[in-house]
Design a protein around this motif. Structure first.
Motif, PDB file in Angstrom:
ATOM      1  N   ASN A 222       0.855  -1.188   0.000  1.00  0.00           N
ATOM      2  CA  ASN A 222       0.000   0.000   0.000  1.00  0.00           C
ATOM      3  C   ASN A 222       0.889   1.235   0.000  1.00  0.00           C
ATOM      4  N   LEU A 223       1.359   1.582  -1.202  1.00  0.00           N
ATOM      5  CA  LEU A 223       2.347   2.644  -1.319  1.00  0.00           C
ATOM      6  C   LEU A 223       1.756   4.022  -1.084  1.00  0.00           C
TER       7      LEU A 223
ATOM      8  N   LEU B  68       1.657   4.503   2.579  1.00  0.00           N
ATOM      9  CA  LEU B  68       3.038   4.648   3.057  1.00  0.00           C
ATOM     10  C   LEU B  68       3.557   6.065   2.768  1.00  0.00           C
ATOM     11  N   THR B  69       3.330   6.527   1.530  1.00  0.00           N
ATOM     12  CA  THR B  69       3.819   7.853   1.141  1.00  0.00           C
ATOM     13  C   THR B  69       3.172   8.943   1.992  1.00  0.00           C
ATOM     14  N   GLN B  70       1.864   8.832   2.153  1.00  0.00           N
ATOM     15  CA  GLN B  70       1.163   9.817   2.984  1.00  0.00           C
ATOM     16  C   GLN B  70       1.718   9.847   4.396  1.00  0.00           C
TER      17      GLN B  70
ATOM     18  N   GLY C 267       7.321   0.838  -5.169  1.00  0.00           N
ATOM     19  CA  GLY C 267       6.363  -0.244  -5.057  1.00  0.00           C
ATOM     20  C   GLY C 267       6.776  -1.599  -5.587  1.00  0.00           C
ATOM     21  N   CYS C 268       7.773  -1.668  -6.460  1.00  0.00           N
ATOM     22  CA  CYS C 268       8.063  -2.979  -7.041  1.00  0.00           C
ATOM     23  C   CYS C 268       9.526  -3.111  -7.420  1.00  0.00           C
TER      24      CYS C 268
ATOM     25  N   LYS D 224       6.216  -8.326  -2.041  1.00  0.00           N
ATOM     26  CA  LYS D 224       4.881  -8.710  -1.610  1.00  0.00           C
ATOM     27  C   LYS D 224       4.859  -8.852  -0.090  1.00  0.00           C
ATOM     28  N   GLY D 225       4.303  -7.848   0.582  1.00  0.00           N
ATOM     29  CA  GLY D 225       4.200  -7.893   2.038  1.00  0.00           C
ATOM     30  C   GLY D 225       5.501  -7.584   2.769  1.00  0.00           C
TER      31      GLY D 225
END
Lengths: 359, 359
Positions: free
Chosen positions: B276-277, B280-282, B301-302, B321-322
Motif C-alpha cells: 500500500n504505497l 506509506l507515502t502519505q 512499489g516494485c 509482496k508484504g
C-alpha cells in the motif's frame, strides 16, 4: 499567451485513432493503478480517466493472466491501450496478440535477442513500440560506464535499443528517457531530441504525491515543451491516476499549447481581501470539475489587480466589500452580492459554453 | 543533479539580515492573508511561515491602522518585513517610519511625484524598494501603447519607475514583473534580466489554488531559474500561505539550487505494486513534515525501478509482496515487513539527520 512555441516536427506514429508526433497536439496519457487481472476494476478506472480527458492509457502486464485480460479490457474502452512490459518478452508478444495498440518495453530488463522477437510480432500487427528507459532500471554496463544514471547514460540506452528496432525494420517507435531527478530528465530529453526525430514521451518518473509531482513534472515538462520538445506526456502521481490528467492539462494550458478545461485565475487573498475568496475558488473549482471547454475565469479579491485580471479573462469577479463586479469578455456587466457570486458566474459560464458549442 | 546552473550575478540588496541578489541563495518569501490590523493573527501566521522556512514576509497595508500596526508586528517576528503598498504613498512613508525592512510599490497606481517622496523616506532609513509591476494593474498609457498587458509593457513599466528611483539616488532596489499568464511572465523576466542587474523577485501572480499554483509557478519560475534568472521567489496560492513555502522549496530542490527538506521519490503505484504505497507515502510525508534537513527518500512499489531508485536515494524502501528491502546510502541493508516500513524508515532518517547535525 505571447510566445508561439515552435514544436519540433517528429515522425508521426498512430496508436489506434490517436496520432502522436508529427503535427498532432501533445497527447495526454496515464497508467492504471489497478490490478490488470481485475478487468472490471481496470475498465472502471480507464473510463474515469477517459472522462477526465486521458487520451492514451497504459496498464502493467506483470504476468500471463494480466496479458490474457487485455483483449477484454480493450473491448470495453474507447482510448488506445498500451501494455507495459518488463523482464518477459513473451508477455509483450501475448499483449500484441491480444490487440493492444502499443507496448512499452524497458531496455534495462529485456535483452536484445528478446527485443527482436517482440519487434517481429509488433510489425505483423502494426503495434507501436515505446522504448521506455528509466533511470531506476538502466542496463548495468551503462551504469558502470557513466558512474550512475546520468542523462547521457539514459540517452545511450535509448539509442542502443533504437538501433536494434531500426535494424529489424521497425519504425513505429516512441522514445522516453525518464528520471526522478528533474535536471537529469531535462538534459536527457534535450540530448535525445537533438539526436532523433522519433516522437518523445515525456515524464518525470516517481515524482511523488500530487503537489510534489505537479512541481517536478511542471518544471521538467514545462522547460522541454517550451523549447518545442515532447509529443505526449504522462504525469506520475502517487495516488489516484485521475489526478494526473488535471496536472497534465494544467501544464499544457500554462505553456499555451493546448486549451482544455477552465483556467482559474485567483489571487492569494492578502490583507486587502474583503470577500471569502478561498471558499469561492473551491466552490467554483468543484462546480467546473470535468468541464472540457477552455475558459479563463478570474476570481479576484480586491480592486488592485481585480478589475485588470477580470477584464483579461472570459468571465470574472473583482470583489469589493460584500459585493463584486461581474466581468464578461473584458467588460464590467453588473454588481453582484457576495452570496450570489457562484450562481452569477456559473450562469455566465453556462451561456458561454453553450455559445461555443453552437459555433 | 547534472547541471550546475550558472546564476546571473545581480547587485545585492539587504533586507535586515537577509541578502537578496549577489551570490546569495534564492530567498523564499510569502505574504500573509490575515488582516494586517489584527497584529496577533498576523504575527501568528508569520511565525507559522517562519517555521515552514519562509525567509522574508510581506503584509498588505491598505490603510493607516495597518501601517501603524507594523512596528508591533516587526517587534514580534524574526524575518524581514515588507509592506505592500498601493495607491497611497503616505502609507509607504508611514510603513518605513515604522521600521519595515522594505516596501513594495506598484507603479501602476502610484504617480512619479509620489514615488519621489517615498524614495526620500526609504533612503533615510535604508529600506529596500521593490518596484512590483503586475499585469493586472499596469499604467493605462502602457496598456494602450501595447494593446494589453504584454511582456514588453510590463518591462517598460518597471524600467520607467526604475529610472525615477535611480535619478533620485536610490539603489536598494528589487524588481518584479508578474503576470498570471505563464508565458508572458517568462518573456517579461527574460527581457528585464537582459536590461538590468538589479535583483529580481519572481512570481506568477493570481496562480490559483494549490495544484494549479504549483504547476504555473513551477513552469514559470523553473524555466527562469534554470536559465539563472531570479534572486527571490514567491509562490502565490489561493489558500493558506504556509502551503506556498513547501511549493517554493520543491521548485528550488527540483532545479537543484537549494537543498531544503526531504525529497520524496515515490512511484505512481501501477498494477505491479504489491504494497500500500499510497498510504506509506502519505504517512512518511506527514511524519517528515517540517523537517528541514535535505534527504532523498525513495518509496518504491516494485522490483522494476525500486532497487535502482532506492540505491540512488539516501534512504529507501523497494517493496515486494508484504515486505520490502530497506536501502541506506546506496546499499540494501535488510528485509523489512510491510507493517514495519514506516518505523524502519524513520529510524534510519532520524539517525542520518543526527549524524549530519554532528558534523
Amino acid at each position: 499567451m505571447e510566445t508561439s512555441i515552435k514544436r519540433k516536427r517528429t515522425r508521426p506514429v498512430f496508436l489506434g485513432g490517436v496520432q502522436v508526433g508529427g503535427n498532432a497536439p501533445v497527447a495526454v496519457q496515464s497508467m492504471t493503478s489497478t490490478d490488470t487481472r481485475n478487468v472490471r476494476a481496470t475498465v472502471r478506472q480507464i473510463r474515469k480517466l477517459e472522462e477526465a480527458g486521458c487520451e492514451i492509457v497504459r496498464v502493467a502486464v506483470p504476468d500471463r493472466v494480466a496479458a490474457a485480460a487485455l483483449s477484454d479490457i480493450k473491448r470495453q474502452i474507447a482510448i488506445p491501450l498500451i501494455a507495459d512490459i518488463h523482464f518477459n518478452y513473451r508477455l509483450a508478444i501475448e499483449a500484441i496478440g491480444n490487440g493492444v495498440d502499443g507496448i512499452r518495453i524497458n531496455p534495462g530488463n529485456i535483452a536484445k535477442e528478446k527485443i527482436l522477437k517482440i519487434v517481429e510480432s509488433a510489425k505483423s500487427r502494426g503495434s507501436v513500440i515505446r522504448i521506455g528507459v528509466n533511470a531506476g532500471s538502466l542496463e548495468k554496463d551503462l551504469l558502470k560506464k557513466y558512474g550512475g544514471p546520468s542523462s547521457s547514460a539514459l540517452v545511450e540506452s535509448a539509442l542502443r535499443s533504437l538501433a536494434v528496432l531500426e535494424d529489424a525494420g521497425c519504425d513505429s517507435i516512441k522514445l522516453s528517457v525518464k528520471a526522478s531527478d528533474v535536471t537529469t530528465m531535462v538534459e536527457a530529453y534535450r540530448e535525445l531530441s537533438g539526436k532523433t526525430d522519433y516522437p518523445l514521451h515525456l515524464g518525470v518518473t516517481e515524482a511523488g504525491s500530487i503537489v510534489n509531482a505537479a512541481v517536478k513534472s511542471a518544471i521538467g515538462m514545462g522547460i522541454l515543451l517550451y523549447e518545442g520538445i515532447g509529443d505526449t506526456i504522462r504525469v506520475s502521481v502517487t495516488g489516484d491516476p485521475v489526478s494526473e490528467i488535471g496536472v497534465a492539462y494544467a501544464i499544457l494550458r500554462a505553456i499555451g499549447i493546448r486549451k482544455f478545461g477552465p483556467d482559474i485565475i485567483s489571487c492569494p487573498t492578502c490583507g486587502r481581501c474583503e470577500i471569502n475568496l478561498f471558499r469561492l475558488t473551491q466552490e467554483v473549482e468543484e462546480r467546473l470539475a470535468g468541464m472540457k471547454t477552455h475558459l479563463k475565469v478570474a476570481l479576484m479579491g480586491c480592486v488592485v489587480n481585480g478589475p485588470g485580471e477580470a477584464a483579461e479573462a472570459d468571465v470574472g469577479i473583482a470583489g469589493g466589500k460584500g459585493y463584486g463586479l461581474l466581468f464578461k469578455k473584458g467588460k464590467a456587466i453588473r454588481k453582484v452580492k457576495e452570496k450570489e457570486f457562484v450562481t452569477a458566474l456559473l450562469a455566465e459560464i453556462d451561456s458561454m459554453v453553450a455559445e461555443r458549442k453552437e459555433i
